[in-house]
Design a protein around this motif. Structure first.
Motif, PDB file in Angstrom:
ATOM      1  N   PHE A  39       0.950  -1.421   0.053  1.00 49.38           N
ATOM      2  CA  PHE A  39       0.035  -0.022   0.169  1.00 49.38           C
ATOM      3  C   PHE A  39       0.722   1.274  -0.089  1.00 49.38           C
ATOM      4  O   PHE A  39       0.475   2.105  -0.619  1.00 49.38           O
ATOM      5  N   LEU A  40       1.897   1.281   0.927  1.00 49.14           N
ATOM      6  CA  LEU A  40       2.747   2.484   0.748  1.00 49.14           C
ATOM      7  C   LEU A  40       3.516   2.795  -0.295  1.00 49.14           C
ATOM      8  O   LEU A  40       3.737   3.867  -0.698  1.00 49.14           O
ATOM      9  N   ALA A  41       3.921   1.757  -1.169  1.00 50.68           N
ATOM     10  CA  ALA A  41       4.570   2.061  -2.258  1.00 50.68           C
ATOM     11  C   ALA A  41       3.630   2.396  -3.291  1.00 50.68           C
ATOM     12  O   ALA A  41       4.075   3.251  -3.936  1.00 50.68           O
ATOM     13  N   THR A  42       2.482   2.071  -3.356  1.00 49.04           N
ATOM     14  CA  THR A  42       1.675   2.697  -4.144  1.00 49.04           C
ATOM     15  C   THR A  42       1.313   3.988  -4.119  1.00 49.04           C
ATOM     16  O   THR A  42       1.247   5.002  -4.930  1.00 49.04           O
ATOM     17  N   GLY A  43       1.262   4.391  -2.648  1.00 50.36           N
ATOM     18  CA  GLY A  43       1.039   5.770  -2.430  1.00 50.36           C
ATOM     19  C   GLY A  43       2.259   6.897  -3.007  1.00 50.36           C
ATOM     20  O   GLY A  43       2.008   7.709  -3.444  1.00 50.36           O
ATOM     21  N   ILE A  44       3.567   6.445  -3.066  1.00 53.52           N
ATOM     22  CA  ILE A  44       4.569   7.087  -3.362  1.00 53.52           C
ATOM     23  C   ILE A  44       4.686   7.220  -5.048  1.00 53.52           C
ATOM     24  O   ILE A  44       4.609   8.276  -5.456  1.00 53.52           O
ATOM     25  N   ALA A  45       4.170   5.975  -5.625  1.00 57.02           N
ATOM     26  CA  ALA A  45       4.360   5.977  -6.961  1.00 57.02           C
ATOM     27  C   ALA A  45       3.140   7.144  -7.510  1.00 57.02           C
ATOM     28  O   ALA A  45       3.082   7.375  -8.633  1.00 57.02           O
ATOM     29  N   GLY A  46       1.828   6.879  -6.720  1.00 58.61           N
ATOM     30  CA  GLY A  46       0.920   8.008  -7.226  1.00 58.61           C
ATOM     31  C   GLY A  46       1.017   9.290  -7.147  1.00 58.61           C
ATOM     32  O   GLY A  46       0.720   9.913  -7.821  1.00 58.61           O
TER      33      GLY A  46
ATOM     34  N   ASP B 106       7.067  10.195 -11.739  1.00 62.65           N
ATOM     35  CA  ASP B 106       8.445  10.118 -12.400  1.00 62.65           C
ATOM     36  C   ASP B 106       9.006   8.914 -11.845  1.00 62.65           C
ATOM     37  O   ASP B 106      10.277   8.712 -12.402  1.00 62.65           O
ATOM     38  N   ILE B 107       8.741   8.451 -10.730  1.00 64.05           N
ATOM     39  CA  ILE B 107       9.782   7.209 -10.244  1.00 64.05           C
ATOM     40  C   ILE B 107       9.288   5.914 -10.714  1.00 64.05           C
ATOM     41  O   ILE B 107      10.018   4.895 -10.549  1.00 64.05           O
ATOM     42  N   ILE B 108       8.343   5.955 -11.711  1.00 59.91           N
ATOM     43  CA  ILE B 108       8.171   4.667 -12.370  1.00 59.91           C
ATOM     44  C   ILE B 108       8.728   4.661 -13.724  1.00 59.91           C
ATOM     45  O   ILE B 108       8.719   5.640 -14.442  1.00 59.91           O
ATOM     46  N   GLY B 109       9.706   3.707 -14.247  1.00 58.12           N
ATOM     47  CA  GLY B 109      10.393   3.448 -15.377  1.00 58.12           C
ATOM     48  C   GLY B 109       9.450   3.115 -16.548  1.00 58.12           C
ATOM     49  O   GLY B 109       8.265   3.368 -16.400  1.00 58.12           O
ATOM     50  N   GLU B 110      10.021   2.525 -17.348  1.00 56.74           N
ATOM     51  CA  GLU B 110       9.326   2.125 -18.500  1.00 56.74           C
ATOM     52  C   GLU B 110       8.993   0.717 -18.626  1.00 56.74           C
ATOM     53  O   GLU B 110       9.420  -0.174 -17.468  1.00 56.74           O
ATOM     54  N   ASP B 111       7.925   0.215 -19.158  1.00 59.71           N
ATOM     55  CA  ASP B 111       7.471  -1.321 -19.330  1.00 59.71           C
ATOM     56  C   ASP B 111       8.602  -2.202 -19.363  1.00 59.71           C
ATOM     57  O   ASP B 111       9.717  -1.776 -20.158  1.00 59.71           O
ATOM     58  N   TYR B 112       8.604  -3.289 -18.855  1.00 60.93           N
ATOM     59  CA  TYR B 112       9.649  -4.340 -19.160  1.00 60.93           C
ATOM     60  C   TYR B 112       9.015  -5.290 -20.058  1.00 60.93           C
ATOM     61  O   TYR B 112       7.953  -5.357 -20.224  1.00 60.93           O
ATOM     62  N   ARG B 113      10.064  -5.611 -20.733  1.00 65.07           N
ATOM     63  CA  ARG B 113       9.781  -6.892 -21.751  1.00 65.07           C
ATOM     64  C   ARG B 113      10.648  -7.948 -21.829  1.00 65.07           C
ATOM     65  O   ARG B 113      11.886  -7.987 -21.575  1.00 65.07           O
ATOM     66  N   ASP B 114       9.920  -9.320 -21.955  1.00 65.40           N
ATOM     67  CA  ASP B 114      10.974 -10.474 -22.280  1.00 65.40           C
ATOM     68  C   ASP B 114      11.459 -10.876 -23.246  1.00 65.40           C
ATOM     69  O   ASP B 114      11.133 -10.340 -24.002  1.00 65.40           O
ATOM     70  N   GLY B 115      12.339 -11.724 -23.268  1.00 66.00           N
ATOM     71  CA  GLY B 115      12.609 -11.997 -24.246  1.00 66.00           C
ATOM     72  C   GLY B 115      11.718 -12.603 -25.613  1.00 66.00           C
ATOM     73  O   GLY B 115      12.293 -12.648 -26.687  1.00 66.00           O
ATOM     74  N   ALA B 116      10.763 -13.163 -25.248  1.00 65.70           N
ATOM     75  CA  ALA B 116       9.639 -13.236 -26.165  1.00 65.70           C
ATOM     76  C   ALA B 116       8.724 -12.050 -26.662  1.00 65.70           C
ATOM     77  O   ALA B 116       7.712 -12.292 -27.426  1.00 65.70           O
ATOM     78  N   GLY B 117       8.962 -10.987 -25.885  1.00 65.84           N
ATOM     79  CA  GLY B 117       8.294 -10.038 -26.469  1.00 65.84           C
ATOM     80  C   GLY B 117       7.141  -9.492 -25.679  1.00 65.84           C
ATOM     81  O   GLY B 117       6.164  -8.695 -25.835  1.00 65.84           O
ATOM     82  N   ASN B 118       6.723 -10.280 -24.490  1.00 63.52           N
ATOM     83  CA  ASN B 118       5.425 -10.123 -23.633  1.00 63.52           C
ATOM     84  C   ASN B 118       5.892  -8.811 -22.976  1.00 63.52           C
ATOM     85  O   ASN B 118       7.141  -8.562 -22.332  1.00 63.52           O
ATOM     86  N   VAL B 119       4.818  -8.025 -22.532  1.00 59.67           N
ATOM     87  CA  VAL B 119       5.002  -6.795 -21.967  1.00 59.67           C
ATOM     88  C   VAL B 119       4.587  -6.903 -20.515  1.00 59.67           C
ATOM     89  O   VAL B 119       3.413  -7.455 -20.431  1.00 59.67           O
ATOM     90  N   TYR B 120       5.272  -6.276 -19.510  1.00 58.42           N
ATOM     91  CA  TYR B 120       5.016  -6.357 -18.158  1.00 58.42           C
ATOM     92  C   TYR B 120       5.012  -5.088 -17.643  1.00 58.42           C
ATOM     93  O   TYR B 120       5.474  -4.106 -18.200  1.00 58.42           O
ATOM     94  N   ASN B 121       4.406  -4.724 -16.424  1.00 53.05           N
ATOM     95  CA  ASN B 121       4.397  -3.399 -15.712  1.00 53.05           C
ATOM     96  C   ASN B 121       5.713  -2.739 -15.504  1.00 53.05           C
ATOM     97  O   ASN B 121       6.606  -3.290 -15.299  1.00 53.05           O
ATOM     98  N   ALA B 122       5.608  -1.462 -15.586  1.00 50.67           N
ATOM     99  CA  ALA B 122       6.917  -0.920 -15.150  1.00 50.67           C
ATOM    100  C   ALA B 122       7.154  -0.785 -13.663  1.00 50.67           C
ATOM    101  O   ALA B 122       6.105  -0.876 -13.224  1.00 50.67           O
ATOM    102  N   LEU B 123       8.249  -0.552 -13.117  1.00 47.45           N
ATOM    103  CA  LEU B 123       8.720  -0.697 -11.890  1.00 47.45           C
ATOM    104  C   LEU B 123       9.353   0.431 -11.435  1.00 47.45           C
ATOM    105  O   LEU B 123       9.663   1.356 -12.215  1.00 47.45           O
ATOM    106  N   SER B 124       9.827   0.616 -10.202  1.00 43.62           N
ATOM    107  CA  SER B 124      10.345   2.031  -9.583  1.00 43.62           C
ATOM    108  C   SER B 124      11.813   1.896 -10.477  1.00 43.62           C
ATOM    109  O   SER B 124      12.284   0.989 -10.365  1.00 43.62           O
TER     110      SER B 124
END
Length: 135
Positions: A25-32, A36-54
């Motif tokens: 919960f606290l991490a989402t409060g800071i991200a909200g 700008d603390i959140i980076g770009e989406d992650y992509r695996d070697g097969a091209g699947n897209v995942y959520n961006a992280l801190s």
């Protein structure tokens, strides 16, 4: 590498499930508040897209209730906006109820379960003084 620090301080007597819940919960409060603390989406070697992280590490610390109260007070005194989770929120099931519980607390009597801040490194170190690395 970073001029800022992202720290979460948990009350050391919480049950494991509570520590995990409060951290999430606290991490989402800071991200909200600071998208700008959140980076770009992650992509695996097969091209699947995942959520961006801190973009920077999140330091998780532990403290007793008195120290958490001091951390909350220091954040307020230094005008550092924080994410705070109080004990009463464990008994609710949704955001509106959490907000009502929180509105009924005052800084001098809040049973703080956890607090998260993101600010200048040195400022975060001063505010979180007394907390130790969570083990």
């Amino acid at each position: 590498m970073f001029d800022t620090k992202f720290a979460i301080v948990l009350r050391e007597d919480l049950a494991t499930w509570q520590k995990l819940n409060v951290t999430a919960f606290l991490a989402t409060g800071i991200a909200g508040q600071k998208p700008d603390i959140i980076g770009e989406d992650y992509r695996d070697g097969a091209g699947n897209v995942y959520n961006a992280l801190s973009i920077q590490p999140i330091i998780v610390l532990a403290a007793d209730g008195k120290t958490l109260g001091n951390i909350q007070r220091r954040a307020i005194e230094r005008d550092v906006r924080a994410s705070i989770y109080v004990d009463g929120m464990f008994a609710t099931g949704h955001d509106n109820a959490n907000r009502a519980i929180f509105a009924a607390t005052r800084p001098d009597d809040a049973a703080v379960a956890g607090i998260a801040i993101h600010a200048d490194k040195k400022l975060v170190d001063k505010i979180t003084k007394g907390a130790k690395l969570h083990g």
